[in-house]
Design a protein around this motif. Structure first.
Motif, PDB file in Angstrom:
ATOM      1  N   ILE A 190       8.157  -0.919  -4.667  1.00  0.00           N
ATOM      2  CA  ILE A 190       6.689  -1.151  -4.859  1.00  0.00           C
ATOM      3  C   ILE A 190       6.580  -0.548  -6.305  1.00  0.00           C
ATOM      4  O   ILE A 190       6.788   0.763  -6.605  1.00  0.00           O
ATOM      5  CB  ILE A 190       5.751  -0.118  -3.844  1.00  0.00           C
ATOM      6  N   MET A 192       3.036  -0.673  -9.394  1.00  0.00           N
ATOM      7  CA  MET A 192       1.564  -0.972  -9.443  1.00  0.00           C
ATOM      8  C   MET A 192       0.937  -1.244 -10.950  1.00  0.00           C
ATOM      9  O   MET A 192       1.422  -0.312 -11.739  1.00  0.00           O
ATOM     10  CB  MET A 192       0.915   0.389  -8.588  1.00  0.00           C
ATOM     11  N   ARG A 194      -2.293  -0.372 -12.707  1.00  0.00           N
ATOM     12  CA  ARG A 194      -3.685   0.481 -12.619  1.00  0.00           C
ATOM     13  C   ARG A 194      -4.707   0.127 -13.618  1.00  0.00           C
ATOM     14  O   ARG A 194      -4.310   0.155 -14.848  1.00  0.00           O
ATOM     15  CB  ARG A 194      -3.077   1.878 -12.468  1.00  0.00           C
ATOM     16  N   ILE A 552       2.749   6.438  -6.308  1.00  0.00           N
ATOM     17  CA  ILE A 552       1.535   5.339  -6.106  1.00  0.00           C
ATOM     18  C   ILE A 552       0.746   5.718  -4.719  1.00  0.00           C
ATOM     19  O   ILE A 552       1.336   6.347  -3.722  1.00  0.00           O
ATOM     20  CB  ILE A 552       2.412   4.140  -5.527  1.00  0.00           C
ATOM     21  N   ALA A 556      -2.497   2.062  -1.571  1.00  0.00           N
ATOM     22  CA  ALA A 556      -1.515   1.013  -2.384  1.00  0.00           C
ATOM     23  C   ALA A 556      -0.414   0.965  -1.468  1.00  0.00           C
ATOM     24  O   ALA A 556       0.121  -0.497  -1.285  1.00  0.00           O
ATOM     25  CB  ALA A 556      -1.350   1.558  -3.684  1.00  0.00           C
ATOM     26  N   ALA A 560       0.770  -2.654   0.338  1.00  0.00           N
ATOM     27  CA  ALA A 560       2.189  -3.540  -0.114  1.00  0.00           C
ATOM     28  C   ALA A 560       2.823  -3.564   0.962  1.00  0.00           C
ATOM     29  O   ALA A 560       3.586  -4.921   1.308  1.00  0.00           O
ATOM     30  CB  ALA A 560       3.063  -2.321  -1.150  1.00  0.00           C
ATOM     31  N   SER A 573       2.374  -9.703  -4.709  1.00  0.00           N
ATOM     32  CA  SER A 573       1.461  -8.668  -5.082  1.00  0.00           C
ATOM     33  C   SER A 573      -0.080  -9.180  -4.657  1.00  0.00           C
ATOM     34  O   SER A 573      -0.401  -9.985  -3.786  1.00  0.00           O
ATOM     35  CB  SER A 573       1.205  -9.004  -6.730  1.00  0.00           C
ATOM     36  N   ALA A 584      -6.425  -1.613  -8.789  1.00  0.00           N
ATOM     37  CA  ALA A 584      -4.932  -1.778  -8.686  1.00  0.00           C
ATOM     38  C   ALA A 584      -4.466  -3.124  -8.373  1.00  0.00           C
ATOM     39  O   ALA A 584      -5.155  -4.035  -7.547  1.00  0.00           O
ATOM     40  CB  ALA A 584      -4.289  -0.831  -7.725  1.00  0.00           C
ATOM     41  N   VAL A 586      -0.959  -4.003  -6.754  1.00  0.00           N
ATOM     42  CA  VAL A 586       0.376  -3.694  -6.293  1.00  0.00           C
ATOM     43  C   VAL A 586       1.277  -4.766  -6.102  1.00  0.00           C
ATOM     44  O   VAL A 586       0.983  -5.840  -5.752  1.00  0.00           O
ATOM     45  CB  VAL A 586       0.087  -2.939  -4.433  1.00  0.00           C
TER      46      VAL A 586
END
Length: 645
Positions: A190, A192, A194, A552, A556, A560, A573, A584, A586
């Motif tokens: 995963i 991310m 931001r 993360i 989030a 995910a 995503s 965010a 993810v």
């Protein structure tokens, strides 16, 4: 009733009452079925009433449980947002629906079974025999009767039987277990993107007057000032009563003398000892021999032939201090057994005691150092001594003053002035408060409940004496009252402007995240895409769904794991608003399922039991829905709304 039993009794409770902890409703206790209550029930299920008294008690218990669980840090607004009234009513309806079902199904707990369970409980026995008085005392302490208690126990057993029947009807297959392991132990790679809120704020225009007016027109119902009051009150507390307490010089001097005595007693000594142990079953000769050994050690030390430390290392039987030369470190008052402490207190620094007998044996004690606490002069302590004397005097007069205030406010129900004059206190004024919040004394729920009671609000009478805490009480009356009022546009314009600006920022962030998501593919460089959009890329890491302290955030990670795998050539995503106000995106780059072959048989058994329990709850939910659809349920909305837990 169930919680009282669970806390007080073990054994057969595991069989008779442990059930229902996995059932998603609350069994509120059978005792209220047999008690009276307010005439108008809150609801009826197939003719079985839910009294207003039982409903109010259940809501109150839930509120107190939540407050206690959260350590008392619960606002009235939070409690209101939980909609406890509706939750509790649903739970009580569910309980009655099931009660009707088990009765119709013919489930019964035979009297003989209940009797055997009660008679076999060790808590109800004396010298191995069932003790009726113990049993009756236990029941009486629960605030019920033997008949009601046993009726409730029968109902608990029946409900347990139902749960067992549902649970035993569920079967967990090997493929189901494997699939759960694959999901439970799955890991995902995963990353991310931001998007910080601060970067967007200045790019979003302030809302226009027209937008603010339109929002106000569409949401007028949100801008209602709740019904509120201002209070006049008389407060009894150490602070309000202290000025009426006269403190004499003699009382101050006595308080100071007590302070000095207490300080002098708080001497901290550095101590070492030699222990010659004596067994518990030792005879007189053994005791005397041990004493003589201690005397010989003392003689060697006092004569200078050896040091205390060397003698302790040679002969002491205390394993904790022996190798440290008998050193016990600093010893504060109350740390040692009484004979040891008395002998220690009588010693001067450097002096070795005669043998001292305790339950451990014979001790030689030496004080190597003393530390005396600071004793401040009376001039520096006078204010504190005066405050202590006042507090002591307040405790003595509080009860009488409370009785006087209660009597005066009752005899003069239309004013607080006579009560204030009789007690030499001031009538104070509160700020505005509503049913759910207030400041000062109105932060206390008891005050708010009394303020909006019929007697105080409608009849304009003084309240009863309201106990707020130790040596703290008030009597209140309503000074000003405002009904619920529609707030004007001018009063809420700034609030609406902030709301609209926040909504615009949220939309801008969400749109930016979606645009970034469209540009991300398996071949794209997430770092470059994020940088071009003015965002930050958090590099991907392999995580489980229960990961903690990851780079993360947990929300989030949860998002995910909710994503479906992406088609080839794409990245899965999802855009989401973070709890810190930022946005965010993810991104899941790869997925690995858990391996069922790697878990132990013990883990499989535990997991199987969890699945079985979850399936049983689901089955019970389906049963409850079907039973509620068939049942005749009548809810008295008026009675429910007038309940004041």
């Amino acid at each position: 009733m169930l919680m009282d039993l669970r806390e007080r009794i073990q054994g057969w409770i595991a069989y008779a009452i442990i059930g229902l902890i996995s059932i998603p409703f609350v069994l509120w206790g059978v005792g209220e079925y047999f008690s009276g209550g307010k005439n108008q029930p809150v609801a009826e299920v197939d003719g079985l009433p839910i009294s207003q008294q039982a409903f109010e008690q259940a809501v109150s218990q839930q509120r107190q449980a939540i407050i206690q669980k959260l350590g008392g840090s619960v606002s009235a607004e939070m409690l209101q947002s939980l909609n406890l009234d509706q939750q509790v009513l649903d739970q009580m309806i569910n309980e009655r629906v099931l009660r009707v079902f088990v009765q119709k199904a013919g489930f019964r707990a035979p009297d003989a079974v209940v009797a055997d369970l009660i008679r076999s409980e060790p808590a109800f026995k004396t010298d191995g025999a069932f003790d009726v008085k113990k049993y009756e005392a236990f029941v009486a302490a629960r605030g019920t009767t033997v008949a009601n208690f046993e009726a409730g126990l029968k109902q608990d057993i029946v409900m347990q039987t139902l749960e067992n029947a549902i649970s035993e009807s569920t079967i967990v297959t090997a493929p189901e277990l494997d699939q759960i392991v694959k999901l439970r132990d799955q890991t995902r790679e995963i990353g991310m993107v931001r998007l910080d809120r601060a970067r967007v704020i200045d790019t979003v225009a302030a809302p226009t007057d027209g937008a603010i007016e339109a929002y106000y027109a569409a949401h007028k119902g949100e801008f209602i000032r709740p019904e509120r009051v201002k209070l006049r009150y008389i407060e009894l507390s150490p602070k309000t009563l202290a000025p009426s307490v006269k403190v004499t010089d003699a009382q101050v001097e006595q308080a100071y003398a007590n302070y000095v005595k207490k300080q002098e007693a708080q001497v901290v000594r550095t101590v070492r000892h030699i222990l010659i142990s004596v067994p518990k079953n030792a005879d007189g000769a053994a005791i005397e021999a041990a004493k003589n050994k201690a005397l010989a050690a003392r003689a060697a030390i006092v004569s200078g032939k050896t040091s205390f430390a060397d003698e302790a290392r040679a002969v002491s039987d205390d394993p904790g201090s022996k190798n440290k030369g008998g050193d016990l470190g600093e010893v504060a008052p109350g740390q040692m057994v009484k004979p040891f402490e008395e002998a220690m207190d009588a010693l001067k620094v450097g002096e070795v005691s005669e043998p001292v007998r305790t339950q451990f044996g014979w001790h030689l004690i030496e004080v190597t150092k003393e530390s005396h606490p600071d004793i401040k002069p009376l001039a520096d302590m006078r204010d504190k001594m005066v405050a202590e004397v006042q507090e002591q005097q307040v405790e003595k007069i509080y009860y009488n003053e409370g009785e006087k205030l209660s009597d005066q406010s009752y005899e003069h129900p239309d004013s607080l002035i006579p009560s204030a004059e009789a007690l030499g206190l001031k009538v104070q004024a509160s700020d505005w408060l509503d049913r759910n919040s207030g400041t000062g004394i109105a932060a206390n729920e008891k005050v708010r409940q009394a303020a909006f009671s019929k007697e105080v609000l409608k009849q304009k009478l003084n309240s009863n004496l309201i106990e707020l805490g130790v040596n703290h009480a008030v009597v209140i009356r309503v000074d000003q009252h405002e009904p619920a009022t529609q707030l004007t546009l001018a009063e809420v314009k700034d609030q609406i402007a902030t709301t609209l600006k926040d909504q615009a920022i949220d939309k801008a962030l969400a749109d930016a995240a979606k645009n970034i998501g469209k540009k991300l593919t398996a071949d794209a460089d997430p770092q470059a895409v994020a940088t071009a959009a003015g965002a930050t890329w958090v590099a991907p890491v392999w995580l489980k769904r229960t990961a903690r302290d990851a780079p993360i955030p947990a929300e989030a990670i949860q998002a995910a794991f909710a994503l479906a795998p992406a088609p080839d050539g794409q990245l899965a995503s999802k855009a989401l608003a973070l709890s810190d106000g930022n946005e965010a995106l993810v991104v899941v780059e790869a997925i690995k399922d858990g391996d069922p072959a790697t878990i132990s048989e013990q883990d499989k058994e535990a997991l199987s039991a969890q699945i079985q329990q979850a399936q049983a709850q689901q089955t019970l939910g389906v049963l409850l829905k079907a039973l509620r659809d068939e049942a005749k349920i009548t809810i008295n909305q008026k009675a429910e709304k007038t309940a004041t837990p």
